[in-house]
Design an enzyme around this catalytic site. Structure first.
Site, short mmCIF file in Angstrom:
data_model
loop_
_atom_site.label_atom_id
_atom_site.label_comp_id
_atom_site.label_asym_id
_atom_site.label_seq_id
_atom_site.Cartn_x
_atom_site.Cartn_y
_atom_site.Cartn_z
N SER A 144 139.79 85.93 124.65
CA SER A 144 138.59 86.74 124.88
C SER A 144 138.84 88.11 124.26
CB SER A 144 138.35 86.86 126.38
OG SER A 144 137.26 87.69 126.66
N LYS B 32 136.50 84.31 121.51
CA LYS B 32 135.28 84.70 122.25
C LYS B 32 135.11 86.19 122.09
CE LYS B 32 134.64 85.41 127.16
NZ LYS B 32 134.74 84.81 128.50
N LYS C 268 133.15 89.59 123.17
CA LYS C 268 132.29 90.22 124.16
C LYS C 268 131.16 90.90 123.40
CE LYS C 268 134.46 89.47 128.09
NZ LYS C 268 133.81 88.79 129.22
N ASP D 127 130.14 86.35 124.83
CA ASP D 127 129.95 86.54 126.27
C ASP D 127 129.27 87.88 126.51
OD1 ASP D 127 130.08 86.63 129.02
OD2 ASP D 127 132.27 86.60 129.15
N GLU E 38 127.45 82.98 126.48
CA GLU E 38 127.80 83.01 127.90
C GLU E 38 127.04 84.12 128.63
OE1 GLU E 38 132.05 83.37 128.29
OE2 GLU E 38 131.99 83.67 130.46
N ASP F 53 128.48 81.83 133.65
CA ASP F 53 129.72 82.28 134.29
C ASP F 53 129.33 82.88 135.64
OD1 ASP F 53 131.91 83.79 135.15
OD2 ASP F 53 132.30 84.78 133.26
N LYS G 68 135.65 79.46 137.01
CA LYS G 68 136.71 80.38 137.43
C LYS G 68 136.92 80.12 138.91
CE LYS G 68 135.50 84.18 134.29
NZ LYS G 68 134.77 85.47 134.22
N GLY H 230 138.85 83.12 132.52
CA GLY H 230 140.01 83.91 132.94
C GLY H 230 139.54 85.22 133.54
#
Ligand code: OSB
Ligand code: MG
Length: 378
Positions: free
Chosen positions: A144, A170, A172, A198, A223, A248, A272, A300
């Site tokens: 991430s 991934k 952000k 995400d 996400e 998520d 998660k 995570g």
């Protein structure tokens, strides 16, 4: 879920230990920047040994309403006292129902369950992955990548992770940091790098057309674009974009997962354990998704080697068919609290094989980073 029964334990005490760990580099998301973590560890002390759990609540209530100080408070004053009547013969599989009268506080509950489960499995000589139903001994490792100050910096960081061998990136994103960074990564590193984004709830229902512009980049998924309570909004966005929507923050339980799937809000789910109240509920979410043909991946929460080992066990279950945020310890930490940090091996990370989580605590290092420790004994 039909996990094998394991011998219950006698709980003698619970230690709540806070540690301070600096991150190797600042981690910026749409909800804030973290430079260090204040982590709550839960140690279950039993007549036959101990077990460790890690609370994933952040320093501040920005990802969810939970935060580390509140988690310690609710554990001390509400959750741990509820175990007292059961402590002489306690099975981790009963903890969720014992704690059920207390609303929410899932990260705190999950950490307590994890500590007891680890103690129980160690006592029984059973590995956590084996207990949860793992079907692999290693899993592919994704990373991430936070929001950066510039595209140049992002290019350097992503290039570094790809050179390390991470098999999925991934990014952000947030309004103002989405099309350009994604376009740059595609241009520089090519169309074949498995890539996803995400948003951590940073967009609104009006952003569907804008998010549809990400379609041309062939992303694996988007996400959590909208706030966690807007399941219907995600269903609307899912009709506007071709890229699969993954949830998520919205998925706080098996029920929430089933609801989101039935309402067409997502076609992929990030699991998660802390967010859903523990590893056992995480397995239940996994099973519910598998029954409905919805693939899952393991998220995570900047865990130490304790939480990381547990995530690996979970990520080895059969319906975890999408690469997760299960990166190596050195992605976040210079020095991990376990003696065998998670290492990247040809783009994969290996499950520890010993009893319980299979990892051992580096006691001297743990002591050196401890900021407080409270023991609740009976
Ligand atoms: O949304 O997945 C998220 C970290 C903290 C809070 C929320 C998230 C994250 C990450 C980091 O993306 C994933 C990791 O620990 O590798
Ligand atoms: Mg996320």
């Amino acid at each position: 879920m039909s996990l094998e029964t394991i011998a219950p334990i006698t709980l003698e005490a619970i230690e709540l230990r806070r540690i301070a760990l600096p991150l190797v580099s600042p981690f910026r998301t749409s909800f804030g920047t973290e430079t260090a973590r204040d982590i709550l560890l839960v140690r279950a002390i039993t007549a036959h040994g101990e077990g460790w759990g890690e609370c994933v609540a952040g320093n501040d209530p920005l990802y969810s309403s939970e935060y580390v100080e509140a988690a310690e408070h609710v554990l001390r004053h509400h959750l741990i006292p509820r175990l007292a009547a059961h402590r002489s013969c306690l099975d981790a599989h009963e903890i969720a129902s014992i704690l059920e009268p207390v609303k929410d506080h899932r990260m705190a509950k999950g950490a307590l369950e994890a500590a007891v489960l680890d103690a129980q499995l160690r006592g029984a000589g059973v590995n956590l992955g084996e207990h949860l139903g793992a079907v692999r001994d290693r899993v592919p490792s994704g990373v991430s990548v936070g929001i950066m100050n510039s595209l140049d910096e992002l290019e350097r960081v992503v290039g570094g992770y790809l050179a390390d061998g991470y098999v999925r990136i991934k990014l952000k994103i947030e309004p103002g940091w989405d099309l350009e960074p994604v376009g740059m990564v595609r241009r520089v590193f090519g169309p074949h790098v498995p890539l996803q984004v995400d948003a951590n709830t940073a967009y609104t229902r009006d952003d569907g057309a804008h998010l549809a512009r990400l379609d041309e980049f062939g992303l694996l998924l988007i996400e959590q674009p909208l706030p966690e309570d807007d399941v219907t909004g995600h269903a609307l966005i899912a009709r506007e974009v071709r890229t699969p929507i993954c949830l998520d923050e919205s998925i706080v339980s098996r029920h929430a997962a089933i609801d989101a799937i039935e309402r067409g809000a997502c076609s992929i789910i990030n699991i998660k354990a802390g967010r859903v109240g523990g590893y056992l509920e995480a397995v239940a979410v996994h099973d519910a998704c598998a029954e409905r043909g919805v693939p899952v991946w393991c998220g995570g929460m900047l865990e130490t080697g304790i939480g990381r080992a547990m995530n690996l066990a979970l990520a080895a279950l059969p319906n975890f068919t999408i690469t997760g945020d299960v990166s190596a310890s050195d992605r976040f930490w210079k020095h991990d609290v376990v003696t065998s940090p998670v290492r990247l091996d040809a783009g994969h990370v290996h499950l520890p094989s010993g009893a319980g989580t299979g990892v051992e605590i580096d006691r001297d290092f743990l002591q050196s980073v401890t900021t407080s420790a409270v023991t609740i004994s009976w």
